[in-house]
Design a protein around this motif. Structure first.
Motif, short mmCIF file in Angstrom:
data_model
loop_
_atom_site.label_atom_id
_atom_site.label_comp_id
_atom_site.label_asym_id
_atom_site.label_seq_id
_atom_site.Cartn_x
_atom_site.Cartn_y
_atom_site.Cartn_z
N ALA A 21 78.22 39.16 44.97
CA ALA A 21 77.69 37.79 44.82
C ALA A 21 76.19 37.83 44.54
O ALA A 21 75.68 37.04 43.72
N THR A 22 75.48 38.74 45.18
CA THR A 22 74.04 38.86 44.94
C THR A 22 73.77 39.32 43.51
O THR A 22 72.85 38.83 42.85
N VAL A 24 75.54 38.76 40.97
CA VAL A 24 75.85 37.69 40.02
C VAL A 24 74.86 36.53 40.17
O VAL A 24 74.30 36.04 39.18
N GLY A 25 74.64 36.11 41.39
CA GLY A 25 73.88 34.87 41.58
C GLY A 25 72.59 35.02 42.35
O GLY A 25 72.01 34.00 42.77
N TRP A 28 71.25 32.99 45.89
CA TRP A 28 72.19 31.87 45.95
C TRP A 28 73.63 32.39 46.10
O TRP A 28 74.49 31.71 46.65
N GLY A 29 73.85 33.59 45.57
CA GLY A 29 75.19 34.18 45.65
C GLY A 29 75.62 34.36 47.10
O GLY A 29 76.80 34.15 47.45
N VAL A 32 76.59 30.89 48.46
CA VAL A 32 77.86 30.41 47.92
C VAL A 32 79.02 31.21 48.52
O VAL A 32 80.04 30.64 48.96
N ASP B 49 65.56 39.36 47.34
CA ASP B 49 66.83 39.83 46.79
C ASP B 49 66.72 41.32 46.47
O ASP B 49 65.96 41.71 45.59
#
Lengths: 117, 854
Positions: A21-22, A24-25, A28-29, A32, B49
């Motif tokens: 998920a990280t 990809v997004g 926010w991944g 979500v 991130d």
């Protein structure tokens, strides 16, 4: 033990999902994926640990293939704070994000959001 | 987003109201979620991130062993082989392809640097770093630089090789930007929260303009008129002379060493303060302001004499051990990390085969060598900037200016300064006369003419140079080079050596001098033409068998020379370095490449050789006359022990430098504008003028007006030496303390482009001092930016290094890996394979295959 192994597997699978998920997004991944998990399962337990494990594993991988300690030191120097604080922040942030999103997801589903329906 | 979640969740929470613990848990979760989302949205999320954020930088530090890429417009595959020095060898089928690949390769290693440098030249730094850069951008645009680049691009023929090269390079940069992995985004963008912008052909011209501003902008008018305000015009002309009182010119003469011109510094006269032109001149932008502006975030240059200095020299085959021509290049510029230079080898079989350094962002090798010849530059320092006081129709908002009694319209250009998100930060108008940009200084509108704003020949000449095969051909194809004027030294395989101070030299009316502010209301004040090529300072295969340039005056005005007495400028470095290298070259008729390398960091000083005896003689005379203090005797003893070499471990250079500073301060005390406190400080005259003053022991300049006694030269020399000992002892402890060691005194400081300490290397101990061949400035920011030695035998062989590394990533092994070698004064052997196959597997660190984009 009978409950521990499945829980561990669940966390591991969730962690893999969090990495994906990280990728990809971005951050926010995580939100979500955790929300979706909470909404689907009605539970928030384990998702925070999974998020921490996910981002920690990426950091470990980064440290293996690149000069992460040097980066930690440099960023600490730039921020005027100990570099390890940034690492801690990197782990606390997805934890808070994932836990809260999963709880909200579980509540939306109508669960108790405490991991025990 | 948080509000949406709240609305969605609220009904569910209400259904669980009978379970207070769950409610509280949900509320806490909502608060935590809202806080997390808010923090994440404020750059924390993208930054932390670990896959795409700042941590990713640690994964993109080294080049992958093998990589591929695609560039639109490539005619065929391009092979790039990185050798063990991290130098890319680019093998392409055409010159355009080689520039496409060069753009890609340079962007891959230096993306942030090229954007920063170009934005500095374009006056758009605010779009990258925000409002703090506004004043810098305003100065850059006020100088007319972005307009000049746009006009130059527009003037290019759409089919010209220059434009094709610029477009090809831009294609390569943009291809990299489009294809790079998240981990490849430079850390500076992440810290600033920005993304790289796409490249366009005009960017190469912005970059060239920036270099022109760094190397060709002068403030002669300002310094001379400041001096005139304090001590009168006669003195101003003497202490800031057009010709250097000390001569050791680039174009060889019959005088082998330093020559002192006959001259005398006149007594201070009547101040000329208050005249209109003087007031304007003192308000003109100083060289420091300007270079700082165009350098963008670079530090202020050290204005002290001897702080910077490029060197180059070449030796004819008959004076070399191997019987081949030798050439050494050693340009001294702002040292930054990443480095100003990027080393490459470009090959288009049968067409181009050149190794050397490119300025990141510019298509082509600036300094380097082919298999037939080698070339390198030092800055000429020609005066190519003039100011004109204009008469305008409206002092507040002029739209017309007066010329020969008629009003002419000003060109008004609206400059819009935008922030990182495109928001407008400021709007202003830059006005142009036919001469150039016009600004308001001290209540007067002053226009500026500057050759850098009328360029157009530099790029083509630099691109054409590597195609030449002989020095004669090289001089021919670079004849159109215009700005910044450079002392271009070239040597070829046939043994020919040549030098030419190539640039575009304006011819002024009247006495021809360019260090005066002129009346802009008359067209007769305008430049009348350009110095023809055959009057450029030049020398080919001189009888002495060697050539050298060190930013000194190119020709001795009192000796036969090709310029015919034309005014070229007045901003010459005192030829101390020239004297030293000429002495070394004269004294060795079997020069080896290693000698050339060693001389690049030679610690000897012609300046110390000249001044030390004066200090010691003055002390001896004072002692003989019974007037020497114990401190003076001790200072003289210590200075007498010095071998006059600025080695790292010597403990006497610090005393000499302090004595020189004292001497200069005392000698020029009358230039101190005490009576005009509003004036900026008058720049200190050069040490060449001080030498001239030394020849007049009873000059009034030596007399301290604050004492009743009449001091002479020797009194001031002795007092300066004694005071220097006091100063050094106070600052660094008694003689013998480690604080006296030169390595504790002077350092090289190589700052990151954004001055981030963690990414900088400061306090580096270097060999060399003021006016040595490897001068180290007080702040250590300027220095040898690229050292190269080339031997032009049947097989060309080059050795080189620079203070930094090929990568712009501060975490990369390649970021500063050449520093130890640079500090030690050693050089690497430069590889120059004919084909990729010539590189052994062990010599290849990485490969990159570039294919045409589908």
């Amino acid at each position: 033990m009978r409950r521990f192994v499945p829980m561990l597997s669940e966390v591991a699978l969730l962690a893999i999902a969090m990495v994906a998920a990280t990728a990809v997004g971005g951050w926010w991944g995580v939100l979500v994926a955790a929300f979706a998990w909470g909404a689907w399962s009605g539970r928030a337990g384990g998702v925070a640990i999974a998020a921490v494990c996910a981002w920690a594993s990426v950091l470990v991988w980064t440290a293996v293939i690149g000069p992460l300690p040097a980066l930690v030191a440099d960023l600490g120097s730039i921020a005027g704070a100990p570099g390890w604080l940034l690492v801690v922040a990197t782990l606390v942030f997805p934890m808070a994000l994932a836990w809260s999103a999963a709880v909200v997801g579980a509540v939306v589903r109508g669960g108790t959001a405490n991991g025990r329906e | 987003m948080p509000r949406l979640i709240l609305v969605t969740v609220a009904p569910s929470v209400l259904t669980d109201i009978h379970r207070p613990r769950s409610v509280w848990r949900a509320v806490i979760a909502l608060v935590v979620l809202a806080a997390s989302v808010a923090a994440g949205s404020m750059r924390l999320g993208p930054a932390l991130d670990p896959l795409n954020g700042i941590w990713a930088v640690a994964r993109g530090t080294e080049l992958p062993r093998a990589a591929t890429g695609r560039i639109p417009g490539l005619s065929a595959r391009v092979d790039v082989w990185y050798d063990t020095r991290d130098v890319p060898h680019i093998f392409a089928a055409s010159e355009e392809d080689v520039y496409r690949a060069l753009g890609y390769v340079v962007a891959r290693d230096r993306l942030f640097q090229i954007e920063l440098q170009v934005r500095a030249g374009a006056g758009t730094l605010t779009e990258l770093v925000g409002r703090p850069a506004l004043a810098t951008d305003q100065r850059t645009r006020g100088l007319g630089m972005p307009r000049a680049a746009e006009r130059e691009l527009a003037a290019l023929d759409t089919a010209s090789a220059d434009l094709r090269a610029m477009r090809a390079y831009a294609d390569g940069v943009n291809a990299w930007i489009g294809q790079m992995d998240p981990a490849d985004l430079p850390i500076e963008y992440r810290l600033l929260g920005r993304r790289p912008r796409r490249w366009s052909p005009v960017d190469a011209l912005h970059l060239l303009n920036r270099m022109s501003a760094t190397l060709s902008f002068s403030d002669l008018e300002r310094r001379r008129m400041l001096a005139a305000e304090v001590a009168g015009d006669t003195v101003a002309r003497a202490v800031f002379p057009v010709h250097s009182p000390l001569q050791q010119p680039i174009v060889p003469t019959s005088v082998p060493g330093l020559r002192l011109r006959k001259g005398k510094v006149p007594a201070p006269g009547t101040a000329s303060a208050g005249t209109e032109l003087d007031t304007i001149a003192s308000a003109l932008p100083g060289i420091d302001d300007t270079t700082q502006a165009v350098a963008g975030v670079a530090r202020r240059r050290d204005g002290a004499e001897g702080a910077a200095g490029s060197n180059n020299w070449a030796v004819a085959p008959r004076r070399t051990k191997a019987g081949y021509a030798l050439l050494a290049g050693d340009p001294h510029l702002d040292m930054t990390l990443p480095s100003l230079w990027y080393e490459v080898h470009l090959v288009v079989p049968g067409h181009l085969d050149v190794a050397g350094v490119t300025i990141p962002g510019g298509p082509g090798v600036i300094l380097g060598f082919t298999r037939d010849l080698a070339w390198t530059f030092t800055n000429t320092g020609a005066d190519v900037t003039d100011y004109y006081v204009e008469q305008v129709d409206d002092m507040r908002s002029p739209r017309r200016y007066l010329l020969d009694g008629a009003w002419r319209p000003l060109e008004l250009r609206t400059e819009v300064y935008r922030g990182p998100r495109g928001e407008v930060l400021q709007v202003d108008t830059v006005r142009y006369t036919h001469r150039g940009p016009m600004r308001l200084y001290a209540g007067h509108w002053v226009s500026m003419r500057w050759t850098a704003l009328e360029g157009g020949g530099a790029f083509g000449a630099l691109r054409a140079g590597p195609h030449a095969h002989t020095t004669a051909e090289w001089l021919r194809v670079t004849a159109g080079y215009d700005v910044p004027a450079q002392n271009m030294l070239v040597a070829d395989r046939a043994g020919s050596i040549a030098i030419r101070s190539t640039g575009r030299y304006p011819i002024r009316p009247g006495d021809g001098r360019g260090d005066l502010v002129r009346d802009g209301s008359k067209s007769s004040s305008d430049w009348t033409g350009w110095l023809p090529l055959d009057r450029y300072p030049a020398a080919v295969n001189p009888a002495q068998g060697f050539l050298a340039s060190d930013n000194q005056e190119p020709v001795d005005p009192d000796m036969p020379n090709p310029t015919g007495g034309a005014y070229l400028g007045a901003n010459w470095e005192t030829p101390w370095r020239a004297a030293r290298i000429n002495e070394l070259l004269r004294g060795d008729s079997v020069v080896t490449p290693d000698d050339m390398r060693r001389w690049q960091t030679d610690p000897g000083s012609a300046r110390a050789d000249y001044f030390v005896p004066y200090f010691l003689d003055a002390a001896r005379r004072a002692d003989s006359a019974g007037g020497a203090s114990a401190q003076l005797r001790e200072a003289a003893r210590l200075l007498g022990e010095w071998d006059r070499r600025y080695t790292r471990d010597n403990e006497r250079a610090v005393l000499f430098e302090a004595a020189m500073a004292e001497l200069s301060r005392r000698a020029w005390a009358r230039l101190s504008p005490l009576q005009y406190p509003v004036l900026a400080a008058v720049p200190v005259p050069s040490s060449a003028v001080l030498v001239e003053l030394l020849g007049d022991p009873s000059s009034v300049w030596w007399d301290n007006p604050d004492t009743t006694a009449v001091e002479t030269r020797d009194d001031v020399l002795a007092a300066s030496l004694a005071a220097a000992l006091g100063t050094v002892t106070a600052r660094r402890g008694p003689p013998g303390d480690s604080g006296w060691r030169w390595s504790e005194v002077r350092h090289a400081n190589i700052d990151h482009l954004l001055h981030i300490p963690a990414f900088s290397r400061r306090g580096l101990s270097v060999q060399g001092g003021t006016e040595t061949l490897s001068p180290s400035s007080g702040d250590g920011v300027l220095g040898p930016s690229w050292r190269m030695v080339v031997q032009l035998g049947p097989e060309v062989h080059g050795w080189a290094t620079y203070p930094g590394g090929q990568s712009g990533n501060p975490l990369s092994r390649r970021y500063a890996n050449r520093l130890p070698q640079w500090l030690a004064g050693t050089l690497d052997s430069v590889r120059m394979p004919h084909t990729p196959g010539e590189l052994a597997a062990s010599d290849v660190r990485a490969t990159l295959t570039l294919e045409p984009a589908r």
